[in-house]
Design a protein around this motif. Structure first.
Motif, PDB file in Angstrom:
ATOM      1  N   LEU A  22       0.852  -1.187   0.000  1.00  7.40           N
ATOM      2  CA  LEU A  22       0.000   0.000   0.000  1.00  7.40           C
ATOM      3  C   LEU A  22       0.892   1.243   0.000  1.00  7.40           C
ATOM      4  O   LEU A  22       1.630   1.481   0.964  1.00  7.40           O
ATOM      5  CB  LEU A  22      -0.896  -0.035   1.242  1.00  7.40           C
ATOM      6  N   VAL A  23       0.837   2.004  -1.091  1.00  8.13           N
ATOM      7  CA  VAL A  23       1.703   3.171  -1.262  1.00  8.13           C
ATOM      8  C   VAL A  23       0.871   4.424  -1.071  1.00  8.13           C
ATOM      9  O   VAL A  23      -0.043   4.710  -1.857  1.00  8.13           O
ATOM     10  CB  VAL A  23       2.358   3.174  -2.659  1.00  8.13           C
ATOM     11  N   GLY A  24       1.182   5.199  -0.023  1.00  8.91           N
ATOM     12  CA  GLY A  24       0.474   6.437   0.248  1.00  8.91           C
ATOM     13  C   GLY A  24       1.360   7.633  -0.038  1.00  8.91           C
ATOM     14  O   GLY A  24       2.429   7.766   0.559  1.00  8.91           O
ATOM     15  N   TYR A  25       0.911   8.481  -0.950  1.00 16.14           N
ATOM     16  CA  TYR A  25       1.680   9.679  -1.338  1.00 16.14           C
ATOM     17  C   TYR A  25       1.025  10.923  -0.758  1.00 16.14           C
ATOM     18  O   TYR A  25      -0.168  11.163  -0.972  1.00 16.14           O
ATOM     19  CB  TYR A  25       1.750   9.772  -2.861  1.00 16.14           C
ATOM     20  N   CYS A  26       1.794  11.704   0.009  1.00 15.55           N
ATOM     21  CA  CYS A  26       1.316  12.972   0.557  1.00 15.55           C
ATOM     22  C   CYS A  26      -0.004  12.745   1.313  1.00 15.55           C
ATOM     23  O   CYS A  26      -0.056  11.920   2.218  1.00 15.55           O
ATOM     24  CB  CYS A  26       1.184  13.994  -0.567  1.00 15.55           C
ATOM     25  N   TYR A  27      -1.103  13.438   0.954  1.00 14.85           N
ATOM     26  CA  TYR A  27      -2.384  13.227   1.640  1.00 14.85           C
ATOM     27  C   TYR A  27      -2.795  11.767   1.641  1.00 14.85           C
ATOM     28  O   TYR A  27      -3.409  11.269   2.594  1.00 14.85           O
ATOM     29  CB  TYR A  27      -3.483  14.076   0.989  1.00 14.85           C
ATOM     30  N   GLY A  28      -2.461  11.040   0.593  1.00 15.14           N
ATOM     31  CA  GLY A  28      -2.907   9.661   0.447  1.00 15.14           C
ATOM     32  C   GLY A  28      -2.472   8.738   1.565  1.00 15.14           C
ATOM     33  O   GLY A  28      -3.079   7.670   1.750  1.00 15.14           O
ATOM     34  N   LEU A  52       5.357   7.617   0.807  1.00 10.51           N
ATOM     35  CA  LEU A  52       6.057   8.286  -0.282  1.00 10.51           C
ATOM     36  C   LEU A  52       6.014   9.797  -0.084  1.00 10.51           C
ATOM     37  O   LEU A  52       4.998  10.446  -0.312  1.00 10.51           O
ATOM     38  CB  LEU A  52       5.413   7.898  -1.626  1.00 10.51           C
ATOM     39  N   ASP A  53       7.132  10.341   0.383  1.00 10.54           N
ATOM     40  CA  ASP A  53       7.265  11.779   0.645  1.00 10.54           C
ATOM     41  C   ASP A  53       6.030  12.294   1.373  1.00 10.54           C
ATOM     42  O   ASP A  53       5.396  13.271   0.965  1.00 10.54           O
ATOM     43  CB  ASP A  53       7.475  12.550  -0.658  1.00 10.54           C
ATOM     44  N   SER A  54       5.713  11.631   2.457  1.00 20.23           N
ATOM     45  CA  SER A  54       4.469  11.908   3.176  1.00 20.23           C
ATOM     46  C   SER A  54       4.734  12.050   4.670  1.00 20.23           C
ATOM     47  O   SER A  54       5.778  11.612   5.171  1.00 20.23           O
ATOM     48  CB  SER A  54       3.464  10.773   2.943  1.00 20.23           C
ATOM     49  N   VAL A  69      10.068   6.833   1.761  1.00 16.98           N
ATOM     50  CA  VAL A  69      10.788   7.331   0.587  1.00 16.98           C
ATOM     51  C   VAL A  69      10.821   8.849   0.667  1.00 16.98           C
ATOM     52  O   VAL A  69       9.774   9.504   0.658  1.00 16.98           O
ATOM     53  CB  VAL A  69      10.105   6.894  -0.721  1.00 16.98           C
ATOM     54  N   PHE A  70      12.034   9.406   0.758  1.00 13.99           N
ATOM     55  CA  PHE A  70      12.219  10.852   0.836  1.00 13.99           C
ATOM     56  C   PHE A  70      12.587  11.413  -0.530  1.00 13.99           C
ATOM     57  O   PHE A  70      13.477  10.885  -1.199  1.00 13.99           O
ATOM     58  CB  PHE A  70      13.333  11.207   1.817  1.00 13.99           C
ATOM     59  N   CYS A  71      11.932  12.491  -0.938  1.00 13.21           N
ATOM     60  CA  CYS A  71      12.316  13.234  -2.135  1.00 13.21           C
ATOM     61  C   CYS A  71      13.168  14.410  -1.666  1.00 13.21           C
ATOM     62  O   CYS A  71      12.679  15.297  -0.961  1.00 13.21           O
ATOM     63  CB  CYS A  71      11.078  13.709  -2.887  1.00 13.21           C
ATOM     64  N   THR A  72      14.434  14.395  -2.035  1.00 15.52           N
ATOM     65  CA  THR A  72      15.414  15.247  -1.356  1.00 15.52           C
ATOM     66  C   THR A  72      15.718  16.565  -2.055  1.00 15.52           C
ATOM     67  O   THR A  72      16.395  17.407  -1.480  1.00 15.52           O
ATOM     68  CB  THR A  72      16.731  14.479  -1.168  1.00 15.52           C
ATOM     69  N   ASP A  73      15.232  16.763  -3.290  1.00 16.73           N
ATOM     70  CA  ASP A  73      15.506  18.021  -3.985  1.00 16.73           C
ATOM     71  C   ASP A  73      14.539  19.090  -3.473  1.00 16.73           C
ATOM     72  O   ASP A  73      13.387  19.157  -3.892  1.00 16.73           O
ATOM     73  CB  ASP A  73      15.347  17.839  -5.493  1.00 16.73           C
TER      74      ASP A  73
END
Length: 266
Positions: free
Chosen positions: A73-79, A100-102, A196-200
């Motif tokens: 189960l992949v949750g992105y931000c609000y998800g 995911l970046d959340s 998972v961190f988005c680093t930029d």
């Protein structure tokens, strides 16, 4: 076979996962990009009663209809908010949760309540709270303008084609999804987890998290666990648009229980 259930963030829908889903399917995985009620191509179903509980039920139904024995189960931000709550209701089906970046949803907090209480970036905090105050008819937060996406969205790495898709397909966000408090028991702490961190341009990476652990910060101590792994992506907040190949590879590695493990505080 592992099935990936991909949950998008605010203002978007399952369409945002198009390229990532294609890469995952090429690997042989079963993939379910989810469009939550009232978003994306289901925006016409939104109303004053569209809230977080409805989005949680959306995901429970998706999980129940997946034929594969294991769900990542992949949750992105609000998800991540409906994802974690749905996982609590289907612990026997969820093999792993990917943040995911959340943020990390907290019991008793709504999305905006957690922003108000815990977000350190004052500019982002003010922007999110002001957006909610602009809700049309008291319940529908309008889509950010093109200028607002550029100013607020951390769109590093997104191509002009990706920006055009975002501007064209983004949908209003029902306010109820952001103001309804979470009800969590903490049961998902028993599940394997990947961050998972988005680093930029992001505010968190593995080194910063390790420093927080070493400092003894209580909120992150549970992350020192062999079931918890981490990855970094050198891109902005929209990796499914900017680096879909790299994101698909990270998700496949996460499903295989790879990822950096943290060490405990001295």
């Amino acid at each position: 076979m592992t099935a990936f259930v991909l949950v998008s963030g605010g203002y978007t829908g399952g369409w945002i996962w198009r390229d990532v889903a294609a890469r995952l399917r090429e690997s042989g995985a079963e993939v379910h990009p989810v469009t939550l009620t009232g978003t994306g191509e289901r925006r016409h179903l939104a109303g004053p009663g569209t809230d977080l509980a409805l989005h949680i039920e959306d995901l429970v139904q998706v999980i129940d209809h997946v034929e594969a024995p294991e769900v990542v189960l992949v949750g992105y931000c609000y998800g991540i908010y409906p994802a974690v709550a749905a996982a609590e209701r289907r612990m026997d089906r969820v093999a792993r949760i990917v943040y995911l970046d959340s943020p990390m949803p907290q019991d008793g907090y709504s999305v905006l309540g957690q922003v108000q209480e815990q977000m350190a970036d004052e500019a982002t905090k003010d922007r999110m709270l002001q957006q909610a105050e602009r809700a049309e008819d008291g319940w529908r937060i309008p889509v950010p303008t093109g200028e607002e996406w550029q100013a607020w969205g951390n769109l590093a790495g997104v191509s002009e084609e990706g920006l055009e898709r975002l501007r064209r397909l983004a949908s209003p966000q029902p306010l109820g999804t952001l103001i309804q408090p979470m009800e969590l028991s903490g049961a998902t702490a028993k599940l394997p987890t990947t961050g998972v961190f988005c680093t930029d341009g992001g505010t968190m990476d593995i080194a910063t998290l390790e420093a927080l652990v070493a400092s003894g910060a209580p909120l992150v101590q549970d992350l020192v666990d062999p079931r918890v792994g981490f990855f970094e992506l050198a891109t902005g907040h929209w990796p499914m648009l900017s680096t879909p190949d790299e994101l698909a590879e990270v998700l496949l590695r996460a499903a295989a229980d790879e990822g950096h493990r943290l060490t405990g505080a001295p």
